[in-house]
Motif scaffolding. Structure first.
Motif, PDB file in Angstrom:
ATOM      1  N   ILE A  50       0.833  -1.208   0.000  1.00 38.60           N
ATOM      2  CA  ILE A  50       0.000   0.000   0.000  1.00 38.60           C
ATOM      3  C   ILE A  50       0.865   1.255   0.000  1.00 38.60           C
ATOM      4  O   ILE A  50       0.637   2.176  -0.793  1.00 38.60           O
ATOM      5  N   ILE A  51       1.869   1.304   0.876  1.00 37.04           N
ATOM      6  CA  ILE A  51       2.657   2.539   0.978  1.00 37.04           C
ATOM      7  C   ILE A  51       3.547   2.761  -0.245  1.00 37.04           C
ATOM      8  O   ILE A  51       4.040   3.867  -0.460  1.00 37.04           O
ATOM      9  N   LEU A  52       3.717   1.705  -1.054  1.00 38.25           N
ATOM     10  CA  LEU A  52       4.453   1.853  -2.310  1.00 38.25           C
ATOM     11  C   LEU A  52       3.531   2.111  -3.496  1.00 38.25           C
ATOM     12  O   LEU A  52       4.004   2.268  -4.623  1.00 38.25           O
ATOM     13  N   GLY A  53       2.235   2.139  -3.246  1.00 40.85           N
ATOM     14  CA  GLY A  53       1.289   2.468  -4.303  1.00 40.85           C
ATOM     15  C   GLY A  53       0.989   1.330  -5.261  1.00 40.85           C
ATOM     16  O   GLY A  53       0.410   1.562  -6.327  1.00 40.85           O
ATOM     17  N   VAL A  54       1.351   0.094  -4.904  1.00 41.10           N
ATOM     18  CA  VAL A  54       1.059  -1.034  -5.796  1.00 41.10           C
ATOM     19  C   VAL A  54      -0.166  -1.819  -5.333  1.00 41.10           C
ATOM     20  O   VAL A  54      -0.661  -2.678  -6.050  1.00 41.10           O
ATOM     21  N   THR A  55      -0.655  -1.526  -4.124  1.00 41.79           N
ATOM     22  CA  THR A  55      -1.883  -2.135  -3.607  1.00 41.79           C
ATOM     23  C   THR A  55      -2.817  -1.014  -3.177  1.00 41.79           C
ATOM     24  O   THR A  55      -2.395  -0.069  -2.513  1.00 41.79           O
ATOM     25  N   GLN A  56      -4.082  -1.121  -3.564  1.00 40.76           N
ATOM     26  CA  GLN A  56      -5.052  -0.092  -3.214  1.00 40.76           C
ATOM     27  C   GLN A  56      -5.508  -0.249  -1.769  1.00 40.76           C
ATOM     28  O   GLN A  56      -5.860  -1.343  -1.334  1.00 40.76           O
ATOM     29  N   LYS A  57      -5.489   0.825  -1.026  1.00 43.82           N
ATOM     30  CA  LYS A  57      -6.003   0.801   0.346  1.00 43.82           C
ATOM     31  C   LYS A  57      -7.523   0.863   0.324  1.00 43.82           C
ATOM     32  O   LYS A  57      -8.131   1.376  -0.627  1.00 43.82           O
ATOM     33  N   SER A  58      -8.138   0.345   1.382  1.00 43.66           N
ATOM     34  CA  SER A  58      -9.590   0.473   1.525  1.00 43.66           C
ATOM     35  C   SER A  58      -9.946   1.790   2.201  1.00 43.66           C
ATOM     36  O   SER A  58     -10.944   2.427   1.854  1.00 43.66           O
ATOM     37  N   SER A  59      -9.130   2.189   3.182  1.00 45.09           N
ATOM     38  CA  SER A  59      -9.339   3.478   3.859  1.00 45.09           C
ATOM     39  C   SER A  59      -8.071   3.851   4.595  1.00 45.09           C
ATOM     40  O   SER A  59      -7.112   3.078   4.665  1.00 45.09           O
ATOM     41  N   GLY A  60      -8.077   5.052   5.177  1.00 41.91           N
ATOM     42  CA  GLY A  60      -6.902   5.532   5.893  1.00 41.91           C
ATOM     43  C   GLY A  60      -5.988   6.345   5.004  1.00 41.91           C
ATOM     44  O   GLY A  60      -6.242   6.529   3.810  1.00 41.91           O
ATOM     45  N   GLU A  61      -4.887   6.817   5.579  1.00 43.28           N
ATOM     46  CA  GLU A  61      -3.955   7.680   4.859  1.00 43.28           C
ATOM     47  C   GLU A  61      -2.512   7.297   5.168  1.00 43.28           C
ATOM     48  O   GLU A  61      -2.217   6.733   6.216  1.00 43.28           O
ATOM     49  N   TYR A  62      -1.634   7.628   4.234  1.00 42.53           N
ATOM     50  CA  TYR A  62      -0.195   7.538   4.497  1.00 42.53           C
ATOM     51  C   TYR A  62       0.479   8.698   3.774  1.00 42.53           C
ATOM     52  O   TYR A  62       0.004   9.161   2.733  1.00 42.53           O
ATOM     53  N   GLN A  63       1.556   9.181   4.343  1.00 40.41           N
ATOM     54  CA  GLN A  63       2.210  10.371   3.804  1.00 40.41           C
ATOM     55  C   GLN A  63       3.718  10.178   3.807  1.00 40.41           C
ATOM     56  O   GLN A  63       4.331   9.942   4.848  1.00 40.41           O
ATOM     57  N   TRP A  64       4.332  10.248   2.630  1.00 39.92           N
ATOM     58  CA  TRP A  64       5.785  10.178   2.481  1.00 39.92           C
ATOM     59  C   TRP A  64       6.359  11.585   2.451  1.00 39.92           C
ATOM     60  O   TRP A  64       5.928  12.402   1.626  1.00 39.92           O
ATOM     61  N   PHE A  65       7.317  11.871   3.306  1.00 40.34           N
ATOM     62  CA  PHE A  65       8.090  13.115   3.265  1.00 40.34           C
ATOM     63  C   PHE A  65       7.217  14.356   3.399  1.00 40.34           C
ATOM     64  O   PHE A  65       7.384  15.166   4.276  1.00 40.34           O
ATOM     65  N   ASP A  66       6.303  14.523   2.462  1.00 38.46           N
ATOM     66  CA  ASP A  66       5.376  15.647   2.460  1.00 38.46           C
ATOM     67  C   ASP A  66       4.083  15.149   1.826  1.00 38.46           C
ATOM     68  O   ASP A  66       3.848  13.954   1.751  1.00 38.46           O
ATOM     69  N   GLN A  67       3.270  16.047   1.330  1.00 38.17           N
ATOM     70  CA  GLN A  67       1.961  15.629   0.832  1.00 38.17           C
ATOM     71  C   GLN A  67       1.938  15.365  -0.663  1.00 38.17           C
ATOM     72  O   GLN A  67       0.864  15.239  -1.258  1.00 38.17           O
ATOM     73  N   GLN A  68       3.082  15.258  -1.278  1.00 36.10           N
ATOM     74  CA  GLN A  68       3.092  14.938  -2.697  1.00 36.10           C
ATOM     75  C   GLN A  68       2.685  13.491  -2.904  1.00 36.10           C
ATOM     76  O   GLN A  68       2.926  12.640  -2.058  1.00 36.10           O
ATOM     77  N   PRO A  69       2.053  13.162  -4.042  1.00 32.35           N
ATOM     78  CA  PRO A  69       1.639  11.779  -4.294  1.00 32.35           C
ATOM     79  C   PRO A  69       2.837  10.860  -4.446  1.00 32.35           C
ATOM     80  O   PRO A  69       3.939  11.291  -4.763  1.00 32.35           O
ATOM     81  N   ILE A  70       2.612   9.564  -4.214  1.00 29.62           N
ATOM     82  CA  ILE A  70       3.690   8.590  -4.249  1.00 29.62           C
ATOM     83  C   ILE A  70       4.399   8.573  -5.602  1.00 29.62           C
ATOM     84  O   ILE A  70       5.613   8.363  -5.680  1.00 29.62           O
TER      85      ILE A  70
END
Length: 298
Positions: A50-70
């Motif tokens: 999920i945090i690598l963007g290869v699996t779709q999350k059902s809900s919730g959030e994660y943020q790398w470095f800043d708010q830019q997309p993965i």
């Protein structure tokens, strides 16, 4: 205070009726070697996907470095999610050249990353001639080609022999010493204890513990004692104020756990005054294994 590399809030993933990740909250700081620890099926690999963007999350959030997309962070993150797959008849160098084209990174990094992972001398050998440990090191080299700030490893020592495990562990420590943040998933307690600075324990997709390895291993977990009269020793130990638990191990010695207020020297003096002479007294060092098993059985 060190900055967050990754912040996860309420992350959840459902596969039909199965909840693989359940309302996960985590913060990983810059420079951490962070272990996701848990048995198979606990949600470790799903979380990494999920945090690598290869699996779709059902809900919730994660943020790398800043708010830019993965998608805009790709070159800042290097990852190995599955067993290393390369062209068997091509050399390590040739395989890495293909990876460079895919990742759009300069080929000048190839020799450097091969030296980092200890494969420079075998870089021109066909991939099919590599041992499992060498194949894993080549995979790590491919993840390092873009000189990422973060390296993500999913079960990096899985399937390796003891020598291969030791080599990969040492490599991870050397990479971390260079300033990179590392996130690794593992079901091996020894791996997390020897490599990681911080860890979280997952069970059925839920986080049940998080903390630093150093704090978890600080102090001791009681004492191991023995005497020629083990039955009388056990009776006296049970009667001592502050003793929480006593059990006899397979060496016919007693493992005694105390409240925090108990002074071991005073306990020893108490036994001497009662006529008991110990022929063995040793601190029991804390281990992640014991804590892990206690957490999973809770």
């Amino acid at each position: 205070m060190r900055e967050n590399i990754l912040k996860i809030s309420g992350l959840t993933k459902h596969y039909g009726k199965i909840t693989a990740v359940n309302a996960l909250d985590l913060e990983i700081k810059k420079g951490n070697v962070f272990g996701l620890l848990g048995p198979n099926g606990s949600g470790k690999s799903t979380t990494l996907g999920i945090i690598l963007g290869v699996t779709q999350k059902s809900s919730g959030e994660y943020q790398w470095f800043d708010q830019q997309p993965i998608a805009s962070q790709r070159k800042r993150i290097g990852a190995i999610l599955e067993s290393p797959t390369f062209y068997p008849y091509l050399s390590g160098v040739q395989n890495l050249k293909i990876v460079c084209r895919i990742k759009d990174v300069p080929q000048q990094r190839i020799d450097e990353v091969l030296k980092i992972v200890g494969l420079y001398e075998r870089g021109r050998s066909p991939f099919k001639t590599y041992s499992l440990g060498m194949k894993q090191r080549l995979a790590i080299a491919s993840a390092l080609l873009s000189d990422p700030e973060v390296l993500i490893l999913d079960e990096p020592t899985n399937g390796l022999d003891p020598q291969g495990i030791a080599e990969i562990r040492q490599l991870i420590l050397e990479i971390a010493a260079g300033g990179k943040t590392i996130i690794l998933a593992s079901h091996l307690l020894d791996e997390v204890q020897k490599v990681c600075t911080h860890f979280a324990v997952l069970k059925n997709g839920k986080k049940i513990f998080t903390g630093s390895v150093a704090e978890s291993l600080s102090g001791n977990d009681g004492v191991e004692i023995s005497s020629f009269n083990i039955e009388q020793l056990e009776e006296l130990a049970k009667a001592y104020k502050g003793v929480k638990q006593i059990k006899k191990n397979n060496l016919n010695r007693l493992e005694v756990q105390f409240d925090d207020q108990v002074n071991i020297l005073e306990f020893h003096q108490y036994l001497i005054e009662k006529g008991i002479v110990l022929n063995h007294l040793a601190y029991i060092n804390k281990s992640l294994e014991k804590q892990f098993l206690e957490l999973l059985s809770a």
